[in-house]
Scaffold this active site. Sequence first.
Site, PDB file in Angstrom:
ATOM      1  CG  ASP A  71      99.746  97.767  33.527  1.00 38.43           C
ATOM      2  OD1 ASP A  71      99.482  98.025  34.703  1.00 38.43           O
ATOM      3  OD2 ASP A  71     100.881  97.472  33.114  1.00 38.43           O
ATOM      4  CE  LYS A 103     101.692 102.399  38.052  1.00 34.11           C
ATOM      5  NZ  LYS A 103     102.187 101.197  37.402  1.00 34.11           N
TER       6      LYS A 103
END
Length: 425
Positions: free
Chosen positions: A209, A231
């Site tokens: 991540d 993200k």
Amino acid sequence: MTIYPLGLRLAGKRVLVVGGGAVGTRRVKGLIASDADVVVISPVASAEIADLALAGLLTWHRREFAAGDTAGAWLVHTATGVAAVDAAVTAECDAARILCVNAAEAEASSAWVPAVTRHDGLTVASFGGGDPRRSMALRDAIAALLESGDLSAAPSRQVVLAATPASQIIGAPQAPGTVALVGGGPGHIGLISARGLALLKAADVVVADRLGPTNLLDDLAPDALIINVGKLPDHHPVPQDEINRILVEQAQAGKRVVRLKGGDPYVLGRGGEELDFCVEHGVEVEVLPGITSAISVPAAAGIPVTHRGVATGFTVITGHEGVASVGGSRDHTVVILMGVSKLAESAAALASGERGLDCPVAIIEDGYGPNQRVSFGTLGSIASVAKEREVKSPAVIVVGDVVLRSHLAVGHFAAEIGFSNPLGN
Ligand SMILES: C[S@@+](CC[C@H](N)C(=O)[O-])C[C@H]1O[C@@H](n2cnc3c(N)ncnc32)[C@H](O)[C@@H]1O
């Protein structure tokens, strides 16, 4: 003549060193480090050899070399400074088939000592064709490259796993063909669990991540595949379906897959969806908890989510779509993740309940990171404070009287905005 390099394992084996000068002393120290049974023969010797003898780490015979002294030795070093003596020692060794290093006469020696450097469990030995300066120059060049990281000698994942003490693995190593959903904590590399770190280092594939301890990715084995699915707010470069598909595909290819997630996998982290998808496709999953930002990031600003006499419970919610009202008053802490963009709406919703417009609020940006910053306000003022200070994601928003526990709030901002501290400090 081409030499044949060997690594000798001399623990408990007799090694004779004839001569107690500077060269003999260097050899003796290396041999003791290898746990050899060291015997020194020399009428005089360095203070270091004398001390080592006194400490019982070697046997020192204070006399000249005599015929028959090499008996029982596996290896002999001779460095007396007297060519005739070194030659006599060498001749006796050759006759008895004992390997002998003659410091005065490389060509007469049946064994040579390399220049050595050690790095991170590795031993590098260099031979300079009988020229010690050449072997030392090569050794130093390799040492500098290893030290700078320009020459990578990272251990293989299997070695890392085998070398990691069981106490740090806390359980069995990950099996090939499985996925571990590892909670990496809020970002600081010290805030991942010991098992999480061990699994990460041994992984074939890491699916990472944007948040979490991303600095650890730089230290993985060179052949580990890192797939970054991070993200950004309002920008989803890798959709969740695609992440799920990658996990299953890599596991089904027989890889040990670590899905490194920020915080805890099960706190607003979609860990459950990833688990379900893997299980539906027959892939075994381990879920390893992590330190959630919901609790740790407030703590980084000195704010406990509960505190006796101040708050008896807390609710963690996403502020992504704006917060609906949360029951309770200021003694029930509300922690909002992903709440920066809808802060004004969320603050208004919370103020409309029992908390009221003057309920304390703190926003902690980049908790544990280099840009950690805390902003204080009330439910009435926090939206304009955040706008003025250009508050950015990632940030954790804390609402309730626990905010006043922060020494920062008490010492600075609280007085300015007129908080009355219920704790009286
Ligand atoms: C998708 S959620 C994931 C939460 C994660 N599962 C956890 O337990 O911390 C991401 C949000 O967590 C918060 N967050 C995570 N790490 C943070 C950090 N180091 N500093 C501030 N907020 C952080 C922010 O609110 C961010 O928008």
